[in-house]
Each structure stands twice: as structure tokens, then as C-alpha cells.
Design an enzyme around this catalytic site. Structure first.
Site, PDB file in Angstrom:
ATOM      1  CD1 TRP A 207      -2.769   1.455   0.493  1.00 32.44           C
ATOM      2  CD2 TRP A 207      -2.152   1.768   2.620  1.00 32.44           C
ATOM      3  NE1 TRP A 207      -3.583   2.423   1.034  1.00 32.44           N
ATOM      4  CE2 TRP A 207      -3.218   2.639   2.345  1.00 32.44           C
ATOM      5  CE3 TRP A 207      -1.596   1.787   3.904  1.00 32.44           C
ATOM      6  CZ2 TRP A 207      -3.754   3.512   3.288  1.00 32.44           C
ATOM      7  CZ3 TRP A 207      -2.123   2.647   4.841  1.00 32.44           C
ATOM      8  CH2 TRP A 207      -3.176   3.501   4.535  1.00 32.44           C
TER       9      TRP A 207
ATOM     10  CG  ASP B 190      -2.012  -2.574   7.337  1.00 34.62           C
ATOM     11  OD1 ASP B 190      -3.122  -2.507   7.910  1.00 34.62           O
ATOM     12  OD2 ASP B 190      -1.705  -1.820   6.391  1.00 34.62           O
TER      13      ASP B 190
ATOM     14  CE  LYS C 189     -10.864   0.294   3.227  1.00 38.83           C
ATOM     15  NZ  LYS C 189      -9.569   0.216   2.697  1.00 38.83           N
TER      16      LYS C 189
HETATM   17  C1  PLP Z   1      -3.452  -2.139   3.550  1.00 37.68           C
HETATM   18  C2  PLP Z   1      -4.157  -1.005   4.193  1.00 37.68           C
HETATM   19  N1  PLP Z   1      -3.772  -0.621   5.403  1.00 37.68           N
HETATM   20  C3  PLP Z   1      -4.380   0.389   6.041  1.00 37.68           C
HETATM   21  C4  PLP Z   1      -5.407   1.087   5.460  1.00 37.68           C
HETATM   22  C5  PLP Z   1      -5.994   2.248   6.223  1.00 37.68           C
HETATM   23  O1  PLP Z   1      -7.270   2.160   6.575  1.00 37.68           O
HETATM   24  P1  PLP Z   1      -8.047   3.345   7.291  1.00 37.68           P
HETATM   25  O2  PLP Z   1      -8.888   3.975   6.239  1.00 37.68           O
HETATM   26  O3  PLP Z   1      -8.828   2.675   8.343  1.00 37.68           O
HETATM   27  O4  PLP Z   1      -7.065   4.314   7.842  1.00 37.68           O
HETATM   28  C6  PLP Z   1      -5.847   0.719   4.188  1.00 37.68           C
HETATM   29  C7  PLP Z   1      -6.921   1.456   3.544  1.00 37.68           C
HETATM   30  O5  PLP Z   1      -7.108   1.488   2.373  1.00 37.68           O
HETATM   31  C8  PLP Z   1      -5.201  -0.348   3.543  1.00 37.68           C
HETATM   32  O6  PLP Z   1      -5.560  -0.753   2.329  1.00 37.68           O
END
Ligand code: PLP
Length: 400
Positions: free
Chosen positions: A132, A213, A248
Site C-alpha cells: 500500500w 496491517d 472496510k
Molecule cells: C493495507 C491497508 N492498510 C491500512 C489502510 C488504512 O485504513 P483506514 O482507512 O482505516 O485508515 C488501508 C486502507 O485502504 C489499507 O488498504
């Protein structure tokens, strides 16, 4: 000396910038497969029924709007640990875990990064290639050095396990390895339970520190099934940190609901470690927002609501996996000669499609289809209605 005069603008966020361009696009049949939000069969991102019911109950109760503690709501922490480990797990019963509620998974990652920097500033953080895009930004912003380990075997659309393990085996003790707990973003390729065991063996043998994560619990195989990686990593005596996001699986994107859970060797170490996490949080956002966490707690602590929520997560997961299957079928129907079957094997919201930056540009300019430059597609953006248009367009740019 002026602060802002004659400044060049910062580059737009690679993913969110695309959505801005999508919204400005006036073409009728435009399709957005870039941003990471779940969409239902009509292309909408509705509020879950369980979330609406929890909000109705909260409105009636009208809890105080005063500040939460730095680490958030206590009952929320209990719910998070139950989701991660199961209520009766040794880690929970022994008090080896401690959880701080955070504004989304992003703030959990930042709190983890700040804590690592506070405790071991020279430690390197190893991230998967690819990952990411916000991962390197978060850890670099916290002052840590980021390195990459191989993860994806692009030729065969699978995990590059051997190369990954070869790299991990050479890392100095104490280095941090960032792993995706499941539904790897962007590839959709996860380790099998046996591969998790091999990864955990190396991490344990080399005294590395796993930072997980976990942004898509329930979107892979199931809420419980998706904890296989975490449970394999957190074997007896192993320290770890886990960053949960409920954006999500509860559809609470804008409410900013997440958690940082640390696992230590014993209760006193967990408590001491959490005091450092709290010091980092205090200097960052002070304390987390209350509403989203109250929604999650309400759902997790009510048996009927929880069951209904688990079904809602299963529905989202089934829809995504159904679209994966239909995508592969439709690509064959529109005459694509490529083998797209890997899309069906990948898990979570994303797939690495194998589309090149040139394909992606062409899809956007000629077909109003928005995909991230590295070829990552949000499968949840596919619907029965847009699939024929999408597949014809992909076939036309890939079968040149
Ligand atoms: C791999 C990954 N980690 C963390 C996040 C962060 O999520 P949040 O929107 O809860 O901050 C995302 C969101 O797209 C993600 O895809």
C-alpha cells in the site's frame, strides 16, 4: 524567510488523486476501480444495517461527548482483542495484549511507527514489494528507515515465498517486518497457512518484530479464518503489533475506526509498552474520536447484532468473490486470449491485474476506466452492469 511564497505544490496522492480526476470526467459510462472502498451490486457504498441499528441505539442513549481516554474505550479494546485472537485465547487471558483505539488503521500504523521510533530509533522497517503506497510514507514520516522485501512473483501471479524468506533470513535481530494480515493490498495474494508457518519460523528464529496491517478482516475467507496469519505469528513468547482497520468490514470509512494492539511476553511488559504508545498518541492526535468505536462496540457486544454483522461481512465477501468469477468468465466471453484465472484465486478487495502503465493510460483516455498505474484493480468496483464494458475495454487494450 517566507514559509509558503513560490512553493511548488506537493504531488497529489497517487490513488485519491485519481478519484478527483474520475469525478471531473463527464463521460457517461465511466468506471472507477481505483479507490479502496467496497461497493454493492448497484455501485453504492451503503451504511450497514447493523451500523444503522447501533446508531439508533446510541442516539437514544445519548452518551456524553466528553473526551475519551488516550487509548480509547475499554469495551472496544475487549471487542478488538476478541476479533483478533478469540475471547478465550491465552494472549487475552494472560493480559499479554494491550489495545489502543485509533482513528482508522492509518493512525494505528502511525502510532506503531512513532512507538518503534521512540523505543528503537535505529530499527529498520521492512515492507513488502509491492505494498500500500501509504506504508513507506507513514514510516518515513515517523523518522524510520524503510527497506523492501520481495513478495510478489509477477510472472506466476503468486507469492514469491523463497525470495521473501531469503531476505528475512538475513535481517539483523530486532528489525521490524510489516506484513499484511490478509487480503494483501495491492496484489490480493496471501500466504497459505503453511507459508505463514514458514514466515513465522524465520521471524521467530531471527528475533524479528512482526507488525501486522490488518485492514480487511473477514474479506478473505471469513472473520475467524482470516486470523490464521496473526495467530501463527503470535506464538508463545513472540512480541508483535497489529493494526486493525474497521473502515472496510464495518463500512465505517469516514468515522475513522481502528486499533493498535500490541502483544508482549507478559502483562507488565504489555502495560509498560502501552504507556509508550499512549505517550506517542498524546503528542499526535491526543485521543481518538468516539462515535465509530461506540458503533463497533455496540455491534460486537450484542449477540444478535454481531451475528447479523458477520452475515453482512459474508455478503460483501461473497459479492467480491462472485465478481472475481464473473470477470474471468466475461474476459473469456469477449475473446481475451490471456489466462485471467489468477483473479479468481486472489483474495480481498484488490487484484494485481497485470495491466501495464500504458494499458492503464489507454483505459483511462479511451474508455473512461480509472485504474491505479501499477495495475491494481478494486474488484468491488465491478458490477453486473459495468462488467461487459469493462472486459471489452480491457481485452481491446491487452490484445493489441
Ligand atoms: C493495507 C491497508 N492498510 C491500512 C489502510 C488504512 O485504513 P483506514 O482507512 O482505516 O485508515 C488501508 C486502507 O485502504 C489499507 O488498504
Amino acid at each position: 524567510m517566507p514559509m509558503f511564497k513560490d512553493l511548488q505544490p506537493a504531488p497529489p496522492d497517487s490513488i485519491l488523486g485519481l478519484t478527483e480526476a474520475f469525478l471531473k470526467d463527464t463521460r457517461q459510462e465511466k468506471i472507477n476501480l481505483s479507490v479502496g472502498i467496497y461497493q454493492d451490486a448497484r455501485g453504492a457504498t451503503p451504511t450497514l444495517a447493523t451500523v444503522q441499528e447501533a446508531e439508533r441505539r446510541l442516539l437514544e442513549k445519548a452518551p456524553s461527548k466528553s473526551y475519551l481516554p488516550i487509548s480509547g474505550l475499554g469495551e472496544y479494546a475487549v471487542g478488538v482483542q476478541g476479533l483478533l485472537f478469540g475471547d478465550e485465547h491465552e494472549i487475552v487471558l494472560a493480559g499479554r495484549a494491550s489495545t489502543a483505539q485509533t482513528p482508522g488503521g492509518t493512525a494505528a500504523l502511525r502510532a506503531a511507527a512513532d512507538t518503534i521510533n521512540r523505543l528503537h530509533p535505529t530499527t529498520k522497517v521492512w515492507i513488502s514489494q509491492p505494498t500500500w503506497p501509504n506504508h513507506p510514507s507513514i514510516f518515513t514520516a515517523a523518522g524510520l528507515k524503510v527497506e523492501i522485501y520481495p513478495y510478489f512473483d509477477a510472472d506466476n501471479n503468486r507469492l514469491a515465498l523463497e525470495a521473501m524468506l531469503n531476505t528475512l533470513e538475513k535481517l539483523p535481530p530486532g528489525n521490524v517486518v510489516l506484513l499484511h494480515g490478509g487480503c494483501h493490498n495491492p496484489t490480493g495474494v496471501d500466504p497459505t497457512p503453511e507459508q505463514w508457518r514458514q514466515i513465522a519460523d524465520v521471524i521467530h528464529a531471527r528475533n524479528l518484530f512482526p507488525l501486522v496491517d490488518f485492514a480487511y478482516q473477514g474479506f478473505g475467507e471469513g472473520i475467524r479464518e482470516d486470523t490464521v496469519g496473526i495467530l501463527t505469528l503470535c506464538r508463545l513468547g513472540q512480541e508483535a503489533m497489529i493494526c486493525s482497520s474497521f473502515s472496510k468490514n464495518f463500512g465505517l470509512y469516514g468515522e475513522r475506526v481502528g486499533a493498535l494492539t500490541l502483544v508482549a511476553a507478559d502483562r507488565p511488559s504489555a502495560e509498560a509498552a502501552m504507556s509508550h504508545v499512549k505517550a506517542c498518541i498524546r503528542a499526535n492526535y491526543s485521543n481518538p474520536p468516539a462515535h465509530g468505536a461506540r458503533i463497533v462496540s455496540t455491534i460486537l457486544s450484542d449477540e444478535a447484532l454481531r451475528r447479523q454483522w458477520e452475515q453482512e461481512v459474508a455478503d460483501m465477501r461473497d459479492r467480491i468473490n462472485g465478481m472475481r468469477r464473473k470477470f474471468v468468465e466475461t474476459m473469456a466471453q469477449v475473446g481475451s486470449q490471456r489466462d485471467w484465472s489468477f483473479i479468481e484465486r486472489q483474495r480481498g478487495m484488490f487484484s494485481f491485474s497485470g495491466l501495464t502503465p500504458v494499458d492503464v493510460d489507454q483505459l483511462r483516455s479511451e474508455h473512461a476506466i480509472y485504474i491505479v498505474g501499477n495495475g491494481r484493480i478494486n474488484v468491488a468496483g465491478m458490477t453486473e452492469a459495468n462488467l461487459p464494458t469493462l472486459c471489452r475495454a480491457i481485452a481491446s487494450v491487452t490484445e493489441k
